[in-house]
Scaffold this motif. Sequence first.
Motif, short mmCIF file in Angstrom:
data_model
loop_
_atom_site.label_atom_id
_atom_site.label_comp_id
_atom_site.label_asym_id
_atom_site.label_seq_id
_atom_site.Cartn_x
_atom_site.Cartn_y
_atom_site.Cartn_z
N TYR A 189 72.34 44.75 31.69
CA TYR A 189 71.02 44.11 31.70
C TYR A 189 70.70 43.39 30.38
CZ TYR A 189 68.38 47.48 28.80
OH TYR A 189 67.87 48.24 27.78
N ARG A 190 71.56 43.49 29.38
CA ARG A 190 71.28 42.75 28.14
C ARG A 190 72.58 42.51 27.38
NH1 ARG A 190 66.77 45.38 25.01
NH2 ARG A 190 65.48 44.06 26.35
N VAL A 191 72.70 41.31 26.80
CA VAL A 191 73.82 40.97 25.92
C VAL A 191 73.22 40.54 24.59
CG1 VAL A 191 75.80 39.46 25.57
CG2 VAL A 191 75.26 40.27 27.87
N ILE A 192 73.64 41.22 23.52
CA ILE A 192 73.11 40.96 22.18
C ILE A 192 74.19 40.29 21.35
CG2 ILE A 192 72.14 42.00 20.10
CD1 ILE A 192 71.22 44.35 21.88
N SER A 193 73.87 39.15 20.79
CA SER A 193 74.83 38.44 19.95
C SER A 193 74.25 38.26 18.55
CB SER A 193 75.18 37.07 20.55
OG SER A 193 74.01 36.29 20.71
N GLY A 194 75.11 38.05 17.58
CA GLY A 194 74.67 37.91 16.20
C GLY A 194 75.81 38.11 15.22
N HIS A 195 76.78 38.92 15.56
CA HIS A 195 77.94 39.09 14.69
C HIS A 195 78.85 37.86 14.78
CE1 HIS A 195 77.66 43.05 12.93
NE2 HIS A 195 77.30 43.59 14.09
N LEU A 196 79.61 37.65 13.74
CA LEU A 196 80.52 36.51 13.68
C LEU A 196 81.98 36.95 13.84
CD1 LEU A 196 78.86 34.63 10.67
CD2 LEU A 196 78.47 34.32 13.14
#
Length: 506
Positions: A189-196
């Motif tokens: 229900y959720r995908v979190i992005s931010g890392h490289l």
Amino acid sequence: MVEEVQKHSVHTLVFRSLKRTHDMFVADNGKPVPLDEESHKRKMAVKLRNEYGPVLHMPTSKENFKEKGPQNAADSYGHKQYPANQGQDVDYLVTGVALTADTKIQRMPSESAAQSLAVALPSSQARADANRTAPGGNEYRLPGAPDRSQPAAMNSIVMEAGNSKNSALMAKKAPTMPKPQWHPPWKLYRVISGHLGWVRCIAVEPGNQWFVTGSADRTIKIWDLASGKLKLSLTGHISTVRGVIVSTRSPYLFSCGEDKQVKCWDLEYNKVIRHYHGHLSAVYGLDLHPTIDVLVTCSRDSTARIWDVRTKASVHTLSGHTNAVATVRCQAAEPQIITGSHDTTIRLWDLVAGKTRVTLTNHKKSVRAVVLHPRHYTFASGSPDNIKQWKFPDGSFIQNLSGHNAIINTLTVNSDGVLVSGADNGTMHLWDWRTGYNFQRVHAAVQPGSLDSESGIFACAFDQSESRLLTAEADKTIKVYKEDDTATEETHPVSWKPEIIKRKRF
């Protein structure tokens, strides 16, 4: 002497021994006097009846039957009388006792010795013949012997087993898998992005307000669990961050990485306050002891190290693995430390002595993941060959969970018995812990802009409420799963049949 024993039956030896021993009896005045013939016969009959009756009246086998003289009628006790010595040697026949070269004469046979002769049974064929030919009535029957009403074949089987358990003779029922507990399926229900870079590790803080991740981009990020928004980034590692954990006893965050460093972060100041130096290569994982201020780390240098959190001292170096140690877990009960290694073994350690208690060698490939059940005194290990469940404290094998045919990087389990395995190819399998039933398989799509080859799960964890499942993946994202509230046993039935379990060798 051996030849003489082999030529004569046991009755001959018994009778002659008794005759020699009881030729003389003591009179009232203390002087030995010879007995007359009638008194001698009477005493011999009483002696034979009292001490050797069980042996003398055993069923007679055909091949051993040899009549040496006429027998007298039954006496008042219901036993057959045997003639006394009348100037010639009389050979008495004791059936059911096989003579060997090691048989010896006992000068004064006791009652226990006579009974020990009776329990030395002949071959099963001889017993079967004896059962068919033995007379009925008040004959003597050995303790534990079957009733005469049973068939001869059954008698031989039971007598063959004796007093021992005859379970080996019974057909064992093939083991079947019990019906697994129903678990609702989990959905993304959720995908979190931010890392490289690859997200290599993940941990949820005890208050269940936020979680922390470590990445190949050398940063540690703290995220709000409810909204998924980034709260804080911590920099300090100079290579991939491979492990993070939040203390339940103090406001500290611990991290380790491929730069050989182990750091302690003070979350009130968001700064590193301690370094733990000692590992000679990349540090792959870490865990905190639940009840004492002890940190345990594992490394590519084939060791695990135990650190005093406050003094930064290395308490023990756990040596014994012959390849990189990929995972480490701590618990309050013994054994307090468990490690899994690329040398295919699992070791259970004595924390006080700093030595191995048990080494488990069942896996055939690298062990990259170990998880402890939160309620049961058991644990599981993951390897490309299969997932294995074990029982503490000695690492007794429970069962294999086969079917996740990939390099398993991570395992986690909740108190409801849902075991999750995440693999290098991006697949995630969910299992029922008790039965090993695989009730769901998930392969989430990579985030847009990523290659399909970047599908991989490096770590996973349940939050403190166990209602959400977080995965750290190779497509640089964190994926959050939750249970499907609309699912029921009717809409998602368990496709289970009581099939016979095919036991695999460990």
